[in-house]
Design an enzyme around this catalytic site. Structure first.
Site, PDB file in Angstrom:
ATOM      1  NE  ARG A  46       2.360  -4.187  30.885  1.00  0.00           N
ATOM      2  CZ  ARG A  46       1.887  -4.384  29.677  1.00  0.00           C
ATOM      3  NH1 ARG A  46       1.380  -3.363  28.999  1.00  0.00           N
ATOM      4  NH2 ARG A  46       1.898  -5.576  29.122  1.00  0.00           N
ATOM      5  CB  ALA A  47      -1.709   1.504  35.317  1.00  0.00           C
TER       6      ALA A  47
END
Length: 679
Positions: A275-276
């Site tokens: 997700r980062a």
């Protein structure tokens, strides 16, 4: 309707304003979490954002804000036909910390559903926030069951409301914005990761900026409408820039070089999951669009990393959030791989100084960047003792603080019996969520229907009520509320002996390591914790009961030792703290953990005073355990005697292994719970 404070009138806080504006341009960035001390314009800035958001096209009369061109086929107010709709301002919906589940997700009329077969649904805040902003002030204080609902809605983009087989689904796509004061406790990691960006805010230490903050606030309070009118031009210019950036965003190109930098940065800082990487990519492209460019540059990647990674690299609650900027620069330089700036780009930095919001107000004072790298004020740490002769601290036998041994994973600590405290993950309790154990008549509005008990109550009366069809005739008196058993959070109060008899460095290091491990367990189980120390002549509340285990860890780490052993003072101070906490939160059950060798010195008959103080806790049924820190070939057994007076059990420090202390505490609780009352 009151006039909101203008967004452009907020002094400083550049990172905060930039993060909010990036989300206004591209909601796919994923929202923002604002961390900082109280009184730093966190809530003011978030509420002011609503005036800058572009209007939303909705289906006329739809309570769930369906888009006219692509209405939700499962909308409870549907089906809708595609076609022109109406425009309305974007909403910033505020979720109160104490909101009920029905207020968040909506409520079903179970009585009408059972008796008439009519599905009546009253939308909640998630429906109001669809295609808008959901704002949670003090998000770290949100109850766990509401956090679970937010996580589900954020992951699926929809909200499901189910009550005994009757269900409603509606779209719930919103921008999540939260503010919090870290001193009041941290967020659950699952919710923390759902925020796309995070910023740390702190009040400026520059007198001129502080003066301007006060001047503007007083002017706004005196005449909000006139103050807003003074900033109308700046608000309109910023609103137009958001619209322009939204239009440019689809044309922004994320080159391979920038993408390599994003991937390398996330790998270098060991963030979990992917997700980062995705959030950084979206943020970097949005930064380019905000600066008026169609190519993502290294400076965009760097700024995106500073906004998207700090809250994702925390490995445990005792690690401070943040990034090593030197390491970040080295990574970006190593994986730069070329320059994406086109030769014909007339202004690589774009308008606005490289992506920052406009700075100059009508009063001619540049807001100027506040030093947002300045960490929020942490709880005041105990002062370190001054050095005396011979390199020893001044004072009667006082020694400097020793570091704690490495914390370890613990087994669950629990209080015996069945409580009714706040939802958590530790001791058994009657809660609104958990396994169903029985039923009762509802007190107030029905929230959790016990279907079998309701049918059983209504069945004997069907003939008298004139039932003629297949439907069951149900009246309000038949409804039964389900009683459920789940887990509660407790108050774990540590009373730590810091006297000279405990000052052996290896022993104190092991004791601190054990307490740190229990603090980590308390964080994971959503407990409140408190810390009392006693040495010299009296006892000190090193940390009043709080949800911030970070603060407790800091106080424990800096704890010096030395002096006499006022055991009775420590126990009496604990009694006072628990008495006040019972008045504040009578449903939260305490667990007292006394860490001492049992010695008592100073004053007339100190042992008898300690015994009397211990009996006060036993009389009130406080669950307790004594960690016996006595060492040496000759043992006096004082800690064991103290545990007997407390109604608990003693565990010797010599018998403890680093990975077994919490398990022994749990066994002590079970053994002592059978023969004494627990408050």
């Amino acid at each position: 309707m009151s006039t909101p404070y203008p967004f452009t009138a907020v002094v400083g806080q550049d990172d905060l304003r930039l993060a909010l504006l990036l989300n206004a341009v591209a909601p796919a960035v994923g929202g923002v979490l604002v961390r900082g001390e109280k009184g730093t314009a966190k809530s003011t800035a978030v509420r002011a954002l609503s005036a800058l958001l572009p209007e939303v096209d909705v289906v006329l009369g739809c309570r769930f804000s369906c888009a006219p061109g692509a209405p939700d086929p499962a909308c409870p107010d549907g089906p809708h036909e595609t076609g022109p709709g109406s425009s309305r301002p974007a909403r910033v919906v505020e979720l109160p910390v104490g909101a009920s589940e029905d207020r968040l997700v909506g409520a079903l009329d179970i009585e009408r559903a059972l008796a008439e077969g009519v599905k009546t649904f009253e939308p909640g805040l998630l429906a109001d926030a669809n295609r808008g902003v959901l704002y949670v002030d003090e998000v770290n204080l949100l109850h766990d069951h509401l956090v679970d609902l937010l996580l589900d809605a954020a992951a699926m983009g929809s909200s499901y409301v189910e009550r005994e087989g009757v269900s409603v689904r509606h779209a719930a796509r919103f921008l999540l914005v939260g503010t919090m004061n870290p001193e009041e406790g941290e967020l659950r990691p699952q919710l923390l990761d759902r925020f796309g960006l995070t910023v740390e805010v702190a009040a400026s230490r520059e007198p001129d900026l502080r003066v301007e903050v006060v001047r503007r606030r007083l002017a706004y309070d005196d005449d909000p409408a006139a103050f807003a009118a003074r900033w109308a031009d700046e608000e309109n210019a910023l609103r137009a820039r958001i619209v322009a950036a939204r239009a440019l965003l689809p044309e922004v190109r994320l080159g391979d070089a920038a993408l390599r930098q994003i991937a390398a940065t996330c790998a270098a800082f060991e963030v979990d999951g992917m997700r980062a990487d995705i959030v950084m990519a979206r943020t970097a492209t949005t930064l380019a669009a905000w600066a008026g460019r169609t190519v993502v540059l290294a400076e965009d990647v760097r700024q995106a990393a500073l906004l998207a990674l700090p809250h994702r690299r925390r490995r445990n609650p005792f690690d401070a959030p943040g990034l090593d900027e030197e390491k970040l620069d080295d990574t970006l330089e190593e994986f730069g791989g070329g320059d994406d700036t086109p030769e014909d780009d007339p202004d690589p930095d774009g308008p606005g100084g490289g992506g920052q919001p406009p700075q100059d107000g009508p009063e001619g004072l540049a807001d100027g960047p506040v030093d947002t790298a300045e960490a929020p004020a942490r709880p005041e740490e105990p002062a370190q003792p001054e050095e005396g002769q011979g390199g020893r601290p001044a004072g009667s036998g006082e020694q400097s603080a020793v570091r704690a041994s490495e914390p370890f994973r613990t087994k669950m600590l629990s209080v015996p019996g069945l409580g009714e405290g706040a939802a958590g993950r530790r001791s058994r309790a009657r809660t609104d969520h958990g396994r169903t154990t029985g039923s009762r008549r509802p007190r107030g509005a029905l929230t959790k229907l016990h279907l079998a008990a309701t049918v059983q109550a209504a069945a004997p009366h069907q003939r008298a009520r004139g039932r003629s069809g297949r439907g069951l005739v149900v009246r309000r008196d038949d409804l039964r509320q389900a009683t459920r058993e789940g887990r509660e959070g407790n108050l774990v109060l540590f009373v730590v002996d810091a006297s000279g008899s405990m000052a052996a460095r290896q022993r104190m290091s092991a004791v601190k390591g054990a307490v740190l491990s229990l603090l980590l367990d308390a964080y994971q189980r959503r407990d409140k914790v408190g810390l009392i120390t006693f040495r010299g002549k009296d006892a000190t509340v090193a940390l009043p009961p709080t949800s911030s285990v970070d603060a407790a860890a800091v106080r424990l780490e800096t704890l010096p030792t030395g002096g006499r052993t006022p055991l009775s003072a420590g126990l009496l101070k604990a009694h006072d703290v628990l008495r006040v906490e019972r008045m504040r939160d009578p449903a939260r059950r305490p667990l007292l953990v006394v860490v001492t060798d049992g010695r008592a010195t100073g004053g007339p008959d100190p042992v008898a005073l300690g015994t009397r103080a211990a009996r006060l806790h036993a009389a009130e049924g406080t669950a307790s355990v004594v960690v016996d820190c006595e060492s040496g070939p000759v043992r006096l057994g004082l800690a064991g005697a103290l545990a007997g007076e407390l109604g608990g059990t003693a565990v010797t420090l010599d018998e403890l292994r680093a990975d077994s202390i919490a398990g022994l505490v749990r066994d002590v609780q079970g053994a002592s719970g059978a023969h004494r009352r627990v408050a």
